[in-house]
Scaffold this active site. Structure first.
Site, short mmCIF file in Angstrom:
data_model
loop_
_atom_site.label_atom_id
_atom_site.label_comp_id
_atom_site.label_asym_id
_atom_site.label_seq_id
_atom_site.Cartn_x
_atom_site.Cartn_y
_atom_site.Cartn_z
N GLU A 118 10.84 -0.21 0.85
CA GLU A 118 9.40 0.27 1.08
C GLU A 118 9.26 0.52 2.61
OE1 GLU A 118 6.85 1.34 0.11
OE2 GLU A 118 5.53 -0.23 -1.03
N ASP A 119 8.14 1.23 2.61
CA ASP A 119 7.79 1.56 4.08
C ASP A 119 7.06 0.52 4.90
OD1 ASP A 119 5.41 1.74 2.42
OD2 ASP A 119 4.73 3.82 3.27
N ASP A 130 1.70 -4.71 3.31
CA ASP A 130 0.28 -5.01 3.88
C ASP A 130 -0.20 -6.11 2.97
OD1 ASP A 130 -1.85 -4.86 5.33
OD2 ASP A 130 -2.59 -2.86 4.41
N PHE A 179 -3.40 -0.22 11.64
CA PHE A 179 -3.13 1.15 10.97
C PHE A 179 -2.09 2.24 11.56
CE2 PHE A 179 -3.40 4.92 8.36
CZ PHE A 179 -3.36 4.23 6.92
N ARG A 197 3.28 12.39 8.62
CA ARG A 197 4.54 11.59 8.12
C ARG A 197 5.62 12.28 8.83
NH1 ARG A 197 3.70 9.17 3.01
NH2 ARG A 197 2.21 10.48 1.71
P1 5GP Z 1 0.00 -3.33 0.15
O1 5GP Z 1 -0.09 -3.24 -1.65
O2 5GP Z 1 0.82 -4.36 0.69
O3 5GP Z 1 -1.57 -3.65 0.59
O4 5GP Z 1 0.30 -1.73 0.76
C1 5GP Z 1 1.35 -1.11 0.58
C2 5GP Z 1 1.25 0.33 0.85
O5 5GP Z 1 -0.17 0.55 1.56
C3 5GP Z 1 2.27 0.98 1.33
O6 5GP Z 1 3.35 1.33 0.80
C4 5GP Z 1 1.51 2.02 2.28
O7 5GP Z 1 1.41 3.23 1.34
C5 5GP Z 1 -0.03 1.64 2.42
N1 5GP Z 1 -0.04 1.15 3.88
C6 5GP Z 1 -0.19 -0.21 4.13
N2 5GP Z 1 -0.52 -0.19 5.38
C7 5GP Z 1 -0.45 1.01 5.93
C8 5GP Z 1 -0.42 1.41 7.38
O8 5GP Z 1 -0.68 0.81 8.31
N3 5GP Z 1 -0.44 2.66 7.44
C9 5GP Z 1 -0.26 3.82 6.45
N4 5GP Z 1 -0.11 4.83 6.65
N5 5GP Z 1 -0.22 3.26 5.12
C10 5GP Z 1 -0.14 1.90 4.70
#
Ligand code: 5GP
Length: 180
Positions: A101-102, A105, A154, A167
């Site tokens: 995963e990238d 959050d 962010f 990206r």
């Molecule tokens: P979560 O479900 O953990 O809240 O969010 C995961 C997804 O939200 C990540 O795979 C990503 O696509 C997006 N995301 C969360 N934080 C960021 C951020 O700081 N920047 C970007 N571009 N995407 C984020």
């Protein structure tokens, strides 16, 4: 790369820092999965660059598959809604799985993926994320391999977008709104 109007980019992690950390992760994964059939599952789209770099530091006969889930769209706030847009192409039964995963959050996305993949008969399921924003966690997820912990900002670049932009930035950058 020039930022769009009303936005400024501040480098948080340089391409060099990222490359050296990924080399280290690849070495650890190589040691941990000796003689184990391993499938890496990239979560699209954000992980595509991370996965591409990571696999080249894993010195094992691995295979690769992808899943795509609903994400933030063009907003910078989590909707909390997780929906599969593209599922796995191949069975993972009898294989060890590493979900790539990238960024984690709130944890909602990975929590869902973890449960989904675990129910498919893998021998083991572990998670590897390039970035971790622990301050915003709503659901605990086991992060077995982690690149960097970052503050609650962010970020874009190195695969991460805002409305599909940025990206292709080689660094991970903080996105600052200058028109707020
Ligand atoms: P979560 O479900 O953990 O809240 O969010 C995961 C997804 O939200 C990540 O795979 C990503 O696509 C997006 N995301 C969360 N934080 C960021 C951020 O700081 N920047 C970007 N571009 N995407 C984020």
């Amino acid at each position: 790369m020039q930022a769009a109007q009303g936005e400024r980019l501040e480098v948080l992690l340089s391409a060099q820092q990222i490359a050296s950390r990924i080399q280290n992760l690849g070495k650890r994964i190589t040691l941990d999965y000796q003689n184990k059939p391993l499938i890496l599952i990239g979560i699209l789209k954000g992980s595509f660059i991370f996965l591409a770099d990571l696999v080249r530091y894993i010195d094992l006969p691995i295979s690769v598959d992808f899943m795509a889930l609903s994400s933030y769209g063009s907003s910078t706030k989590s909707s909390g809604v997780v929906r599969i847009i593209k599922d796995l192409d191949h069975s993972i039964e009898g294989h060890h799985v590493l979900v790539v995963e990238d960024i984690v959050d709130t944890g909602l996305t990975l929590n869902y993926i973890y449960g989904h993949v675990k129910s498919r008969g893998a021998l083991s399921v572990k998670i590897c994320s390039l970035l971790d924003k622990p301050d915003r966690r709503q659901v605990a997820v086991p992060l077995h391999y982690k690149g960097f912990e970052i503050p609650d900002e962010f970020v874009v670049g190195y695969g991460l977008d805002v409305g599909e932009r940025y990206r292709n930035l080689p660094d991970v950058c903080k996105l600052v709104r200058t028109d707020a």
